[in-house]
Scaffold this motif. Structure first.
Motif, PDB file in Angstrom:
ATOM      1  N   ILE A 195       0.834  -1.206   0.000  1.00 33.21           N
ATOM      2  CA  ILE A 195       0.000   0.000   0.000  1.00 33.21           C
ATOM      3  C   ILE A 195       0.867   1.253   0.000  1.00 33.21           C
ATOM      4  N   GLU A 196       1.855   1.301   0.886  1.00 35.31           N
ATOM      5  CA  GLU A 196       2.691   2.484   0.986  1.00 35.31           C
ATOM      6  C   GLU A 196       3.540   2.683  -0.274  1.00 35.31           C
ATOM      7  N   SER A 197       4.042   1.605  -0.838  1.00 34.31           N
ATOM      8  CA  SER A 197       4.838   1.711  -2.058  1.00 34.31           C
ATOM      9  C   SER A 197       4.019   2.293  -3.199  1.00 34.31           C
ATOM     10  N   GLU A 198       2.775   1.835  -3.319  1.00 37.95           N
ATOM     11  CA  GLU A 198       1.900   2.358  -4.374  1.00 37.95           C
ATOM     12  C   GLU A 198       1.642   3.847  -4.177  1.00 37.95           C
ATOM     13  N   LEU A 199       1.369   4.245  -2.944  1.00 45.68           N
ATOM     14  CA  LEU A 199       1.093   5.649  -2.646  1.00 45.68           C
ATOM     15  C   LEU A 199       2.325   6.511  -2.900  1.00 45.68           C
ATOM     16  N   LEU A 200       3.482   6.054  -2.439  1.00 44.57           N
ATOM     17  CA  LEU A 200       4.712   6.827  -2.575  1.00 44.57           C
ATOM     18  C   LEU A 200       5.188   6.894  -4.020  1.00 44.57           C
ATOM     19  N   ASP A 201       5.029   5.796  -4.755  1.00 40.11           N
ATOM     20  CA  ASP A 201       5.408   5.801  -6.177  1.00 40.11           C
ATOM     21  C   ASP A 201       4.563   6.800  -6.957  1.00 40.11           C
ATOM     22  N   GLN A 202       3.263   6.848  -6.659  1.00 40.08           N
ATOM     23  CA  GLN A 202       2.392   7.785  -7.352  1.00 40.08           C
ATOM     24  C   GLN A 202       2.733   9.222  -6.975  1.00 40.08           C
ATOM     25  N   LEU A 203       3.040   9.451  -5.684  1.00 33.41           N
ATOM     26  CA  LEU A 203       3.423  10.795  -5.241  1.00 33.41           C
ATOM     27  C   LEU A 203       4.696  11.241  -5.946  1.00 33.41           C
ATOM     28  N   SER A 204       5.673  10.340  -6.037  1.00 34.79           N
ATOM     29  CA  SER A 204       6.928  10.672  -6.706  1.00 34.79           C
ATOM     30  C   SER A 204       6.692  11.010  -8.174  1.00 34.79           C
ATOM     31  N   THR A 205       5.852  10.235  -8.832  1.00 34.02           N
ATOM     32  CA  THR A 205       5.534  10.487 -10.243  1.00 34.02           C
ATOM     33  C   THR A 205       4.863  11.844 -10.415  1.00 34.02           C
ATOM     34  N   ASP A 206       3.909  12.137  -9.537  1.00 35.24           N
ATOM     35  CA  ASP A 206       3.176  13.407  -9.623  1.00 35.24           C
ATOM     36  C   ASP A 206       4.102  14.604  -9.419  1.00 35.24           C
ATOM     37  N   ILE A 207       4.979  14.501  -8.414  1.00 40.20           N
ATOM     38  CA  ILE A 207       5.870  15.621  -8.119  1.00 40.20           C
ATOM     39  C   ILE A 207       6.923  15.799  -9.216  1.00 40.20           C
ATOM     40  N   ASN A 208       7.449  14.679  -9.724  1.00 40.56           N
ATOM     41  CA  ASN A 208       8.445  14.773 -10.800  1.00 40.56           C
ATOM     42  C   ASN A 208       7.888  15.489 -12.023  1.00 40.56           C
ATOM     43  N   ALA A 209       6.590  15.348 -12.221  1.00 45.39           N
ATOM     44  CA  ALA A 209       5.955  15.962 -13.387  1.00 45.39           C
ATOM     45  C   ALA A 209       5.946  17.487 -13.304  1.00 45.39           C
ATOM     46  N   VAL A 210       6.084  18.023 -12.077  1.00 42.65           N
ATOM     47  CA  VAL A 210       6.025  19.488 -11.937  1.00 42.65           C
ATOM     48  C   VAL A 210       7.377  20.098 -11.557  1.00 42.65           C
ATOM     49  N   ILE A 211       8.443  19.304 -11.598  1.00 48.39           N
ATOM     50  CA  ILE A 211       9.766  19.825 -11.238  1.00 48.39           C
ATOM     51  C   ILE A 211      10.169  21.042 -12.076  1.00 48.39           C
ATOM     52  N   PRO A 212       9.945  21.054 -13.404  1.00 44.85           N
ATOM     53  CA  PRO A 212      10.282  22.265 -14.163  1.00 44.85           C
ATOM     54  C   PRO A 212       9.557  23.501 -13.638  1.00 44.85           C
ATOM     55  N   ASP A 213       8.283  23.342 -13.262  1.00 45.73           N
ATOM     56  CA  ASP A 213       7.529  24.467 -12.709  1.00 45.73           C
ATOM     57  C   ASP A 213       8.057  24.845 -11.335  1.00 45.73           C
ATOM     58  N   ALA A 214       8.529  23.844 -10.580  1.00 47.96           N
ATOM     59  CA  ALA A 214       9.069  24.123  -9.253  1.00 47.96           C
ATOM     60  C   ALA A 214      10.317  24.984  -9.352  1.00 47.96           C
ATOM     61  N   MET A 215      11.109  24.759 -10.381  1.00 52.78           N
ATOM     62  CA  MET A 215      12.311  25.565 -10.600  1.00 52.78           C
ATOM     63  C   MET A 215      11.933  27.017 -10.876  1.00 52.78           C
ATOM     64  N   ASP A 216      10.907  27.221 -11.663  1.00 53.30           N
ATOM     65  CA  ASP A 216      10.433  28.581 -11.937  1.00 53.30           C
ATOM     66  C   ASP A 216       9.910  29.231 -10.661  1.00 53.30           C
ATOM     67  N   TRP A 217       9.208  28.435  -9.837  1.00 57.81           N
ATOM     68  CA  TRP A 217       8.606  28.969  -8.606  1.00 57.81           C
ATOM     69  C   TRP A 217       9.674  29.471  -7.643  1.00 57.81           C
TER      70      TRP A 217
END
Length: 209
Positions: A60-82
């Motif tokens: 359960i935790e691996s599934e949740l954490l893997d999805q969180l990592s995927t979601d956050i990685n998708a916005v890293i370019p925007d995070a750099m701008d922020w």
């Protein structure tokens, strides 16, 4: 196809039963019999999918954490701008909104895991993912940003993440948490206000005279 659907439903029933039991008994007091009874399945069916309680928790935790990592990685370019924008503009951090969205989609399970009856290590696992992504962003901007007042970078990072995560944990633990878009605005306002200035005394009758 029918077997695949049945398997998916069974696993979902096991996870749902596990969430309910965490809230009722606490994660350390749950056994396989508790789960099979709550899910309405046999012990053999449970062991078809998981070797034991720890395997269920880790899955359960691996599934949740893997999805969180995927979601956050998708916005890293925007995070750099922020990181480069003037925070006075009230622009919410992309990684905060993605964390809120992820938690909201899985709110019952995450609230259970983060509760006093859940996994005491789960919050640390979430922070590790956010730290890793934020560190990667900071490395790429190493020559473009600095920390105010000569505050060590590791302390600055810890402070930023901890203050955000404490609010997120409080939010997701509410019986009916607000929508992420609403909470991210509250977090952004709090980040723009020094802690000592959050609360102000209202003027009384004597002050108005």
């Amino acid at each position: 196809m029918e077997n695949k659907v049945r398997k998916t439903n069974t696993v979902a029933d096991i996870k749902k039963a596990f969430v309910t039991l965490i809230s009722k008994k606490g994660i350390r007091e749950i056994n396989v019999t508790d789960i099979t009874r709550a899910a309405g399945i046999g012990r053999g069916t449970f062991y078809t999918h998981f070797t034991d309680i720890n395997d269920l928790l880790e899955t359960i935790e691996s599934e949740l954490l893997d999805q969180l990592s995927t979601d956050i990685n998708a916005v890293i370019p925007d995070a750099m701008d922020w990181l480069m924008v003037d925070k006075g503009e009230g622009v919410p951090a992309p990684f905060i909104l993605e964390t809120l969205n992820n938690f909201y989609q899985n709110r019952e399970m995450i609230a259970a895991l983060l509760s006093a009856h859940g996994d005491p290590y789960f919050l640390g696992k979430v922070k590790q993912i956010i730290f890793a992504d934020l560190n990667e962003t900071l490395k790429k901007l190493d020559n473009d940003i600095s920390v105010n007042d000569n505050i060590p970078m590791d302390y600055a990072r810890e402070f930023v993440i901890d203050e955000v995560m404490s609010i997120i944990v409080y939010w997701i633990s509410k019986p009916e948490p607000e929508k992420p878009a609403e909470v991210v605005q509250t977090i952004t306002k709090l980040q723009r206000t020094a802690p000592i200035n959050i609360f102000t005394k209202q003027k009384g009758e004597s002050d108005r005279e």
